[in-house]
Design an enzyme around this catalytic site. Sequence first.
Site, PDB file in Angstrom:
ATOM      1  N   LYS A 182       1.008  -1.057  -0.004  1.00  0.00           N
ATOM      2  CA  LYS A 182       0.051   0.292   0.323  1.00  0.00           C
ATOM      3  C   LYS A 182       1.000   1.352   0.305  1.00  0.00           C
ATOM      4  O   LYS A 182       1.701   1.601   0.758  1.00  0.00           O
ATOM      5  CB  LYS A 182      -1.201   0.184   1.064  1.00  0.00           C
ATOM      6  CG  LYS A 182      -1.997   1.203   1.110  1.00  0.00           C
ATOM      7  CD  LYS A 182      -2.891   1.794   2.519  1.00  0.00           C
ATOM      8  CE  LYS A 182      -1.775   2.875   2.933  1.00  0.00           C
ATOM      9  NZ  LYS A 182      -1.679   4.100   2.320  1.00  0.00           N
ATOM     10  N   GLU A 256       9.506   1.273  10.367  1.00  0.00           N
ATOM     11  CA  GLU A 256      10.453   2.231  10.417  1.00  0.00           C
ATOM     12  C   GLU A 256       9.429   3.500  10.791  1.00  0.00           C
ATOM     13  O   GLU A 256       8.929   3.805   9.746  1.00  0.00           O
ATOM     14  CB  GLU A 256      10.755   1.850   8.589  1.00  0.00           C
ATOM     15  CG  GLU A 256      11.745   0.475   8.780  1.00  0.00           C
ATOM     16  CD  GLU A 256      13.323   0.760   9.435  1.00  0.00           C
ATOM     17  OE1 GLU A 256      13.795   1.459  10.250  1.00  0.00           O
ATOM     18  OE2 GLU A 256      13.219  -0.802   9.327  1.00  0.00           O
ATOM     19  N   CYS A 291      13.192  10.638   6.323  1.00  0.00           N
ATOM     20  CA  CYS A 291      13.500  10.089   7.869  1.00  0.00           C
ATOM     21  C   CYS A 291      14.553  10.287   8.529  1.00  0.00           C
ATOM     22  O   CYS A 291      14.224  10.815   9.816  1.00  0.00           O
ATOM     23  CB  CYS A 291      12.615   9.129   7.632  1.00  0.00           C
ATOM     24  SG  CYS A 291      13.679   8.017   6.481  1.00  0.00           S
ATOM     25  N   GLU A 389      10.097  16.180  15.300  1.00  0.00           N
ATOM     26  CA  GLU A 389      10.421  16.061  13.668  1.00  0.00           C
ATOM     27  C   GLU A 389       8.849  16.858  12.443  1.00  0.00           C
ATOM     28  O   GLU A 389       7.813  16.579  12.510  1.00  0.00           O
ATOM     29  CB  GLU A 389       9.593  14.035  13.181  1.00  0.00           C
ATOM     30  CG  GLU A 389      10.277  14.050  11.759  1.00  0.00           C
ATOM     31  CD  GLU A 389       9.500  12.280  11.100  1.00  0.00           C
ATOM     32  OE1 GLU A 389       8.415  12.382  11.822  1.00  0.00           O
ATOM     33  OE2 GLU A 389      10.896  11.832  10.852  1.00  0.00           O
TER      34      GLU A 389
END
Length: 493
Positions: A182, A256, A291, A389
């Site tokens: 997906k 992750e 990331c 983040e």
Amino acid sequence: MTNRREAEAVAPKATSFIGQDEVPGAGEPLAFVHPGDGLVYAELPLAGPAEVDAAVAAARDAFPAWRALNPAARRDLLHRLAGVLREHSGELAGLVSLEMGMPVRASVAGVTQAAEWFAHYAGWADKITGGTVPVAPGAVHDYTVPGPRGVVAAIIPWNGPVIALALKVAPALAAGNCVVLKPSELAPFSSVRLAALLASAGLPEGVLSVVGSGPDVGERLVGHPGVDMISFTGGDRAGRVVGRAAADRHVPTVLELGGKSASLVFPDVDPARAGKLGLVLGAVQNSGQGCFLPTRLLVHRDIYPAVLDAVVAAAGEVRIGDPFDQGTAMGPVVSEAAAERILGVVSAAASRGDGRLVAGGARVDRPGSYLTPAVFADVDPASPLAQEEVFGPVLALTPFQDEDHAVALANGTRYGLAGYVWTADLATAHRVADRLDAGYVSVNGMAGLPPGAPFGGWKASGRGTEGGLDGLREYLHTKNVHVQLRAPGGARP
Ligand code: NDP
């Protein structure tokens, strides 16, 4: 492929690929907008529950034959798939740039690297071996057999869709699993096109399907009883939802997740170079949407003023522009919603006084979702800007006094994805690398996800590994077989 028109022309006319075919979703069409000009390039429905069920069913049907395939044949096929990626790198890179705005030079590099992952794992496909266990030599033969887990649900974000696909699909297929992928609803087309190319290169029907859709479909997929493993890449919030769903069914996961990685700049490096690299790696590449980018720049106080000057100077020189222009260093952010969110983060951080906004953090006056890289100086390590983040072009600089202070700052967030050390001193480099709480450390540079190197976050950055033998093992489970060499009541053979 170097222009938007060509990319649009090859874009699949469906958001899913199931079995051997592109499949139109059900429901209302969604408008897909190119962030480089704000214009709609496709209007198509997304996959729904029926497509998820069909993709999982196709994977289950395909699994017995795929797992039984001669390993040498699987190796050769994966090598062929790597070749297909190389051959079509321009086309796939054009789709990535169209979907999410990555400068085309970077998206070509990403697709080329994705091909390396397929080639690397092709090499493992015929080297997956078990072992023998010395339980009772002569009386017992005890051995292990590694085998594929079954059907893997792979969920990826939009920020580098082809490489993200390769990180999961290459090892999963090499180990003999089938995959239902997906991609993000923002970027399904490169995945659909890639699945179609792999199918036409001989990947059997159902071994890889793609369901392009949003979070609801992601939830249905991870909760599907036909799924045996989940490999997820994405943010903290969705990662928790996926982790909980996996726990409900005791399904193994690789997660992750996000990061707030730091560069530690020691006083024996050239401040001008360190400042420029700090900006480019932390905020310019992929518009800061990565990331493991070093979004915190921690600098020894002796060279902090010089590094800060270099960062600010570099921020004023970034070539921001059309992702399809070969000279562009920084494209748009992924969408208008993302641009608004990032500008909100910048203005909240500035008004709270998390740090001093010394450059950028504004819109570029042209159509599309373009921002100038924001640079904050003297950032409070406890502030949200240093802790959370952003996933956009925002760099936070903080000075440190000595190595202990630098390591404490670097480790002082809930994340543990990556760390970067800049020094000419070998002892400092290795000592600090050892002290960083992060799954991935680079010294004097940034590794570009070499497929043999294990990659994975610690702490809130996730669990599990992608890359190398460790990454392959995630997709295998082990059976132990214990054989008594004497039959019941019988004589020793
Ligand atoms: P999201 O977590 O929003 O989405 C990631 C993927 O999960 C998308 O396909 C998304 O679908 C899907 N998803 C969202 N909610 C659910 C749910 N409840 N159940 C199942 N699937 C769901 O992240 P972004 O796409 O915004 O990507 C940015 C994040 O990804 C950042 O935090 C970044 O750090 C992280 N990331 C981590 C990497 C790593 O290797 N550690 C590498 C790259 C990114 P949809 O997009 O359609 O909503």
